[in-house]
Structure formats: structure tokens, C-alpha cells
Scaffold this motif. Sequence first.
Motif, PDB file in Angstrom:
ATOM      1  N   PHE A 108      -6.699  -8.321  12.124  1.00 37.29           N
ATOM      2  CA  PHE A 108      -7.958  -7.798  11.608  1.00 37.29           C
ATOM      3  C   PHE A 108      -8.770  -7.227  12.778  1.00 37.29           C
ATOM      4  CE2 PHE A 108      -8.878 -10.380   7.470  1.00 37.29           C
ATOM      5  CZ  PHE A 108      -7.672  -9.947   6.945  1.00 37.29           C
ATOM      6  N   ALA A 150     -12.120  -6.660  13.512  1.00 33.74           N
ATOM      7  CA  ALA A 150     -13.429  -7.040  12.957  1.00 33.74           C
ATOM      8  C   ALA A 150     -14.520  -6.474  13.861  1.00 33.74           C
ATOM      9  CB  ALA A 150     -13.525  -8.554  12.815  1.00 33.74           C
ATOM     10  N   ILE A 156     -13.616 -12.261   9.296  1.00 36.95           N
ATOM     11  CA  ILE A 156     -13.145 -13.274  10.238  1.00 36.95           C
ATOM     12  C   ILE A 156     -12.769 -14.559   9.512  1.00 36.95           C
ATOM     13  CG2 ILE A 156     -13.846 -14.754  12.165  1.00 36.95           C
ATOM     14  CD1 ILE A 156     -15.564 -12.391  13.173  1.00 36.95           C
ATOM     15  N   ALA A 180      -9.528 -14.138   7.651  1.00 37.92           N
ATOM     16  CA  ALA A 180      -8.390 -14.232   8.562  1.00 37.92           C
ATOM     17  C   ALA A 180      -8.013 -15.684   8.829  1.00 37.92           C
ATOM     18  CB  ALA A 180      -8.697 -13.511   9.871  1.00 37.92           C
ATOM     19  N   VAL A 194      -7.521 -12.045  14.883  1.00 36.83           N
ATOM     20  CA  VAL A 194      -8.666 -11.137  14.830  1.00 36.83           C
ATOM     21  C   VAL A 194      -8.935 -10.557  16.213  1.00 36.83           C
ATOM     22  CG1 VAL A 194     -11.150 -10.954  14.387  1.00 36.83           C
ATOM     23  CG2 VAL A 194      -9.719 -12.400  12.921  1.00 36.83           C
ATOM     24  N   ASN A 234     -12.054  -8.554  18.034  1.00 31.50           N
ATOM     25  CA  ASN A 234     -13.470  -8.220  17.864  1.00 31.50           C
ATOM     26  C   ASN A 234     -13.892  -7.190  18.912  1.00 31.50           C
ATOM     27  OD1 ASN A 234     -14.093  -9.813  15.682  1.00 31.50           O
ATOM     28  ND2 ASN A 234     -14.895 -11.527  16.884  1.00 31.50           N
ATOM     29  N   ILE A 267      -9.250 -15.503  17.699  1.00 31.76           N
ATOM     30  CA  ILE A 267     -10.171 -14.377  17.824  1.00 31.76           C
ATOM     31  C   ILE A 267     -10.151 -13.920  19.275  1.00 31.76           C
ATOM     32  CG2 ILE A 267     -12.571 -13.615  17.667  1.00 31.76           C
ATOM     33  CD1 ILE A 267     -13.011 -15.811  15.565  1.00 31.76           C
TER      34      ILE A 267
END
Length: 700
Positions: free
Chosen positions: A574, A576, A598, A601, A617, A619, A687
Motif C-alpha cells: 500500500f 499510503a 494503513i 493493511a 505499507v 508512507n 510500515i
Amino acid sequence: MLKPLSGNRIENAWDEEKARALSEPEKLLYRSNLLGSDKRVTNYGGGNTSAKVMQADPLSDTPVEVLWVKGSGGDIGSMKLDGFSTLYMDKLQALKGKYRGVAFEDEMVGYLPHCTFNLNPRAASIDTPLHAYVPRKHVDHVHSDAIIAIAASVGSKELTAEIFGSEIGWLPWKKPGYELGLWLERFCLENPQAKGCVLESHGLFTWADDARECYETTIGIINQAAAWLDERTAHVAAFGGQKVPTLAEPERRRVAAALMPAIRGLISKDRHKVGHFDDQDAVLEFVGSQRLEELAALGTSCPDHFLRTKIRPLVIDFDPAHPDLDKTLAGLEAAVSAYREDYAAYYQRCRKPDSPALRDPNAVVYLVPGVGMITFALDKATARISGEFYVNAINVMRGASSVGTYQGLPEQEAFDIEYWLLEEAKLQRMPKPKSLAGRVAVITGGAGGIGAATAVRYLAEGACVMLADIDAGAVEEVRAGLAARFGADVVRAVAMNVTDEAAVAGAYDALAIEFGGVDIVVSNAGIASSAPVEDTSLELWNRNMSILSTGYFLVSREAFKLLKKQKIGGSIVFVASKNGLAASPGASAYCTAKASEIHLARCLALEGAPEGIRVNVVNPDAVLRGSRIWSGDWLAERAATYGKDKEGLEEHYRQRSLLKRSVLPEDIAEANYFFAADISAKSTGNILNVDAGNVQSFTR
């Protein structure tokens, strides 16, 4: 003289004015490219051409005769001058004194480098002696379907004489190599009137002392064979006639989209494969015919065919008259297992003490009655080319079975070529596969800066990529640019609105048909909005949620369906935003939707783990360059929020970061690559911030 034709099937494309300005090596290249440009003449990578040219020796300046011949692994249709090997003819003649007989002919390949002219690094192929010892200046060797249909027929010697008389001879099957070169030389010396020779189960050799005459002889012989076949087969039902109906195109594609990921999963346990689907008329005629199972079981005849397609295909149990797709899918595992066992038994029957180890026992070609042909290989180009080779084999079987009895190569002969030690040495010299070789990725928001940069990163590592974007024109433009850089085989584009349930499902069907399945999903489609909460309309709120939350859900849901069908794991990434962790003023709809991404995910990471599906994820923050989001009102809105003009916004973002650096699309692409590749195989639910440092978005 050769019999005149009422009309050329293959056009004589020779341009004498152009050829007159060329050197002899350039004229050879011109002839080669003309022949290789028409698949009715020869298949991709198949056949070879040569010319014997007088050149000055680089040391003595004395004129010497040099053989220019297509080097190992080239394609006459697309090669350049550097694709030819160059060898001293006097040294090639001297090799005859080193020959110890058929049992030792493979060792002759090791002597070929000693014959190299002018330090040419292009390796000479196993077919070099077949060109060297023909006592003519120019030689063509091609694998025309029309010729092989005759060469693969029982009684091919008599058919050759009937069609061509004494001007085209015939030699029995012999594995390509030094001995066959001597056979061909002996034939030429004993038959000085001959202009060529059909090699049983193999192809056609033609020759002349002029480049143009050699070219015209080659296409003339092929046209003559094609005309003869057409005359003899005009009233014969191909392959015994139709047995089962052909499904309509949309239904064929639906079946293929269901079958290909299931097959891919079964055959990709050790190394990922890429698929190709073909439902052209020639394929549909064969897979719907009375004699499908019988002829498919006989295997292919031409060595070039079965080296690409294996000795025979796997015919899928599917009845288009009474389609039961669930039943077919349920039976695939047993069918694939039975093919492997049969292939292993073939290996055990034919192996020799020095044979290489058993190779991948899975089929390459899968024939589906009423639907078409599916091929799988380690990369897309090979999967497509393997399909093209099997179409050649279909054409050969059609011709041979219509004028007589088709015969494949004897099993032991086929094995001896497939597991030839020289072929094994070639395989061992191949470069190590790239990190994403055989992987298939779909990238939403593919027309934007991050999507395009991620595609470049994946393609550079050997992946196949489908770009999905709501803007059909923009995503096609990106696809065209990537195709020019990486090749048309490996990149596709689809117009897709991530909020449209049917469109998302349709894109995955297209992905399955184009490449066989999916391994990597980059959910990157996005919008951005900025407004104080009291000015945030319900429409604006819902638009953010629809694209950034619901859209990511729909893309992931369809990905899970496909990944679970394959059962070989996968990676979902993802893209994000820092705003999913760190609140920003005047962007509540955007920030909340990104936070939703998030948490989705995290949930998917839990669900996917038992299936080997990783979900992570990335970012980003403030990726302005190349971003389509920043080309709209968002740029002006965020500039106003921070009291900056548009030009000063990027500097503002750089200075607010801990590292004082701009974040570029390529930076996000690198993070997306990390989560897609096996280097992160033990990471899920993570993340990764790529924001040049922001205290508010620290995850711990």
C-alpha cells in the motif's frame, strides 16, 4: 529449372538497388533479415544463414576465405552484423583431420574457436559445419512449416522427389552436428545440379553462389511446397474435422482467466513462471478437432519446436459442449502430476550415464478444447515464443496428416537433443535470473510519478507489469514509453477505476490472461484534497473514502482471490502517506482515508500470513515531482495552508524534514521494490516511512 508458381505466396522483397550498395557481409545480413521477417519462412531464433567472403587477413593482409554464419543463439530476422560468427575456411577444412567419428562429434565444437577470424567474440553454433562444407558461397537453412510438413511425413523422401524432382534432395534424420555437415557436403558433391536439400523431420537447406539467387531459391522452394500442400489438402478436413464447438471469445477469455492462475500455481513452486494465451484460428481448429489427443501425443518433429515446447503438450480435460469449469479446475492438480510422472518416466527410459539431471518436468504447452492454447515459461517472451513454435508444429501436423501420415521424432532422438550435453552447457552459461524474474505485478495509479517509477524499478529486475489507471490516455502513454525501453512483452496497461467493483475484477482477469496470474500488487491510486472540516462537503469526504479506502479494499480483495488460487504467496504494498500517521491541518478527509488504508493493511497482513501473502505499507511525504495529484488544486490548497506560493512549497517540505531532503518518486519505488522482493520475505504488517524524516510519523 524450378517449377513456376501461379502466384508467390511469400513476396519477393529483394531490392536490387539497395543490395548493390552493400558489402558481401551486409548483403548476407540483408538476406537474413528478409527471410527472418516472415514466420512462414522460419520461426523466431530458428534457422541460420551464411556467406563465404574473401577478406584480408588482419596479420598478413593476404586475401583469405572467411565463413560468415549466424552465431549461437541469434535470430536471423532481428540480428545485426555482430550476430555473425566469422571463421577461416582453411581452418574449418583442416578440422576434418581432427574428426574421430560420430561418437566423438560433439568434441568438434570445442575446435571452432580455434578457427575464429579477426578475434570475433560471437560464438559459432553447432550448425557451422553444415554451412562450411556446402561447396557454395551462400547457404540458407530455414524451418518453414510447409517444408517441415513434408519432412515430418512418413514417406517424406518420396514426397520430396514428387514435388521438387532432382533439384531438391533429401537426407534422413540426423541430429545436427559435424556428421550431418559431412553428409550435406557429400550430397552436394554427388548431386551438383541440386539447389537444396530437405532434412527429414528438420527443415530445408538451399544454396547458390549469389546472395540474391540463394534468397529467391529459398522462398521459391517454400512457395512451391505450400502450393503443393494447398492443392493436395483443398478438400481434406484438417485434423479429421471438428469434434467440439469453439466457445465465443468472451467465454474463451473467461475460461483462460480461471485456468491460467491455477496452472501457474501448480507449476511455480520452485520458480515462478509467466503465461501466454493464444486463441488464433489455427490453434482453435486444432484444439477442437477429432485428432487432437492422437496428434498431440505424437509430439513435435522439428528439434527447434520441442526444445521450446517440450516433446508434447498437456491436453486439459474440458468439454466446451458441456462446460464444467469447476470440474476442470478440480482435476488440474492430478493432470499436472500425471504429466510430471510421464515426463520423469521418459527421462528414465532414455537417460544415459552422462545425461544431465532431470529438468523441470512440467508441461510448457497446455491445450484447452474449444478455448485455445496456454504456454508457460520463465519469462513472458519465452512463453509467447514457445506458443509461436507450437503453432508452427500445428501447421506441420495439419499438412503432414492431410497428405499422409505425420510422425514425430523417435523418443530417444528427441531426448538426445533435449538433454544434449552441448545444450546443457549453453543453459549453464545463462546469466543468473534477476531478483523479480518470473514475477507479475499490477500497479494502480500507474500513470503517475510513483506508479511509473515503481514500474521502471520492477521491470529492471525482470518482472512483468500491468499499469492500471483511471486515465486511459495517460496510462497508455506511460506503457508505450516503458515498452520502448524494456520491450512490449513485459508491460501492459488497463483503464481501471478502483472504485468500480466490476472494473477491478475485469482488470485481474486481463492480468491473468496476459501474464498468467499475479505476485505483486502495488495499491497506489490516489487523490488529495484540502479543506477545513467545516468546509468539507459530504461529497468530498466520500470521494476520499471511496478512492483511498474502498478502492484499496476492492483491489486487495480481488488480489487475495487470485493469490489464494495460485497458492504461491505474494506481496501487496500500500502506498499510503505520512498523513495516515501524522495529522495535517485542513485535510481531515484525506488524512482519515489514509489512516484507513494503513489499518486495512494490518488486517490483511493477519489474513494473508497463513497463505504466504505479505502486506506492507510505504508512507511517502511531499512527493511533488512527477505527481499527478500535485498538478491539480491540491498544490494551490496546500501552498495556501502553509502561506507559501507554489514555487516555495517544495522547499518548505524539504526544510521541515529532519534530513532536509526532497523525496522523489524513485525513492518510493525503491521502498516498493524492497517489499516486493525476496529480501523482505520475512516482513509483513510493516510500515516504511520515506519522508526524509518526520517526528510525527514515527511509528514507535
